[in-house]
Write a protein that holds these residues in place. Structure first.
Motif, short mmCIF file in Angstrom:
data_model
loop_
_atom_site.label_atom_id
_atom_site.label_comp_id
_atom_site.label_asym_id
_atom_site.label_seq_id
_atom_site.Cartn_x
_atom_site.Cartn_y
_atom_site.Cartn_z
N VAL A 69 1.08 -1.31 -0.06
CA VAL A 69 0.19 0.42 -0.17
C VAL A 69 1.11 1.01 0.53
O VAL A 69 0.40 2.34 -1.16
N ASP A 70 2.08 1.68 0.62
CA ASP A 70 2.62 2.57 0.55
C ASP A 70 3.78 2.89 -0.64
O ASP A 70 3.48 4.15 -0.46
N ASP A 71 4.00 1.36 -0.80
CA ASP A 71 4.61 2.16 -2.36
C ASP A 71 3.75 2.10 -3.76
O ASP A 71 4.05 3.39 -4.56
N PHE A 72 2.78 0.81 -3.47
CA PHE A 72 2.14 1.14 -4.44
C PHE A 72 1.38 2.86 -5.15
O PHE A 72 0.54 3.40 -5.54
N VAL A 73 0.52 3.83 -3.68
CA VAL A 73 -0.07 4.53 -3.27
C VAL A 73 -1.50 4.02 -4.03
O VAL A 73 -1.48 5.08 -5.28
N PRO A 74 -2.44 3.29 -3.51
CA PRO A 74 -3.51 3.08 -4.13
C PRO A 74 -4.76 3.71 -4.64
O PRO A 74 -4.36 4.44 -3.31
N GLU A 75 -5.07 3.90 -5.62
CA GLU A 75 -6.22 4.91 -5.19
C GLU A 75 -7.89 4.45 -5.34
O GLU A 75 -8.72 4.70 -5.24
N ALA A 76 -7.82 2.52 -5.64
CA ALA A 76 -8.61 1.75 -5.42
C ALA A 76 -8.87 0.53 -5.21
O ALA A 76 -7.67 -0.08 -5.80
N VAL A 77 -9.02 -0.59 -4.97
CA VAL A 77 -8.77 -1.40 -4.16
C VAL A 77 -9.53 -2.38 -4.37
O VAL A 77 -11.05 -2.33 -4.54
N ILE A 78 -9.79 -3.58 -4.96
CA ILE A 78 -10.43 -4.75 -5.27
C ILE A 78 -9.78 -5.64 -5.06
O ILE A 78 -8.74 -6.65 -5.34
N HIS A 79 -11.17 -6.29 -4.13
CA HIS A 79 -10.95 -7.06 -2.72
C HIS A 79 -11.09 -8.70 -3.58
O HIS A 79 -12.37 -9.25 -2.68
N PHE A 80 -10.27 -9.15 -3.73
CA PHE A 80 -10.94 -10.77 -4.74
C PHE A 80 -10.73 -12.06 -3.45
O PHE A 80 -10.93 -12.95 -3.27
#
Ligand code: NAD
Ligand code: WQD
Length: 343
Positions: A69-80
């Motif tokens: 999370v810290d490295d990629f800095v997502p704007e959205a998460v899709i949780h499968f």
């Protein structure tokens, strides 16, 4: 958009990853490969002709998830990422709560300090339990018939409470009916371990000669031909729904949309025998069937009212049962042993 995808190497995750990349988004996957092959990720990379990040880790590994999370800095998460075998969840429930519920808590904790408040969650029609009425809309009462379903209901509850506590969240609870089929390329598809629990991969393995006959679980239901009716939906339609849901979340522009459930189905029911016939047409040969007693816990008929997803984020299923069978056969025919090809 930068989209973090947990379980992105799995069946629905790999198809969604491909759509995400094709649409021009950046992606990062977290998957422990407990029910997936790295070959699926290689093939998505080839098909999309684009790269993406991959953290091979369990979502319960706090340090690994936080680092992603810290490295990629997502704007959205899709949780499968989750365990999904209903029968195994009855026989041994604790790994289901640990993977699915605790894993989701670790993921949400890792997002606390990040600006990302856009989340699409893999829920399931199983949260409706035995249907009170058809078609099932999102207002249908929720109930539990097995531990797997309980984990989905618990995670929905956690996400509802989270959105209630912090109105900047936009959370789509995507309740899939019966995802089937494969990408049109035939390069990625469903590759279950061992004997398939679900109808479509079982039919596909009969068609390719890995199993002698389709066991039809009951032909005395009150349905068109006595066999169980379900709302099968093409996995590519399911994948595209995630893009539409994420766009809906993101279009809140920092103003949260709360936590909303959406059915992902076609609105059409298909019986077991209709599915076997459609697959026979797709593979060009009759498929043997054996009538067996009903499977405990099964209901006669289940299909969605998918109207809310269309009204709210403009998505509806485009592909029909013949598309589902043709694509599934194309995948199975070219990959008879799934991703683990034998010489
Ligand atoms: P899948 O098993 O193919 O994919 C799940 C992926 O998550 C796999 O790649 C697996 O390796 C990974 N994973 C599992 N536990 C993990 C963990 N603790 N940490 C990291 N990775 C982990 O399943 P699928 O069919 O693609 O389902 C995806 C999601 O959709 C699941 O949440 C499932 O419950 C839900 N769902 C599936 C169906 C269906 O019929 N396939 C229907 C309704 C809902
Ligand atoms: C479909 C129909 C069977 C296998 C399951 C989960 C649900 C969701 C989707 C995750 C039924 C019949 C099946 C076979 C058969 N998963 N059948 N012979 O049970 O609708 O849903 O997958 O969230 O939670 O319960 O799907 O594919 O197992 O069954 O006759 O070998 O096919 O009785 O009528 P189901 P399925």
């Amino acid at each position: 958009m930068r989209i973090l995808i947990t379980g992105g190497a799995g069946y629905i995750g790999s198809h969604t990853l491909l759509e995400v990349l094709t649409a021009g988004h950046e992606a990062h996957i977290i998957d422990n490969l407990s029910n997936a092959s790295p070959t699926a990720l290689d093939r998505v990379k080839q098909l999309a002709n684009r790269d993406f990040g991959f953290t091979e880790a369990d979502i319960r590994d706090r340090d690994a998830v936080q680092a992603a999370v810290d490295d990629f800095v997502p704007e959205a998460v899709i949780h499968f990422a989750a365990l999904k075998a209903v029968g195994k969840s009855v026989a041994d429930p604790l790994p289901y709560f640990h993977n699915n519920v605790y894993g989701t808590l670790v993921l949400l904790d890792a997002l606390r300090a990040s600006p990302c408040r856009c989340f699409a969650f893999s829920s399931s029609a199983t949260v409706y339990g035995d249907p009170d009425y058809l078609p099932i809309d999102e207002a249908h009462p929720l109930s539990v018939t097995n531990p797997y379903g309980r984990t989905k209901l618990q995670m929905e509850g956690i996400l509802q409470d989270l959105a209630h506590s912090d109105p900047s969240w936009s959370i789509a609870l995507l309740r899939y009916f019966n995802p089937v089929g494969a990408h049109a390329s035939g390069r990625i598809g469903e590759d279950p371990n061992g004997i398939p629990d679900n109808l479509m991969p079982f039919i596909a393995q009969v068609a390719v000669g890995r199993r002698p006959a389709v066991n039809v679980f009951g032909n005395d239901y009150d349905t068109i031909d006595g066999t169980g009716v379900r709302d099968y939906i093409h996995v590519t339609d399911v994948a595209r729904a995630h893009l539409a849901a994420v766009d809906w979340c993101a279009a809140g522009n920092g103003k949260g949309r709360g936590c909303e459930p959406f059915n992902l189905g076609t609105g059409r029911g298909t019986s077991v025998m209709e599915m076997v016939d459609a697959f026979s047409r797709a593979c060009g040969k009759p498929l043997p069937t054996i009538m067996t007693p009903r499977r405990p816990g099964d209901v006669a008929t289940l299909y969605a009212d998918p109207g809310k997803a269309e009204r709210v984020f403009g998505w509806r299923a485009e592909l029909d049962v013949d598309d589902m069978c043709r694509s599934s056969w194309n995948w199975q025919m070219h990959n008879p042993q799934g991703y683990d090809q034998e010489p």
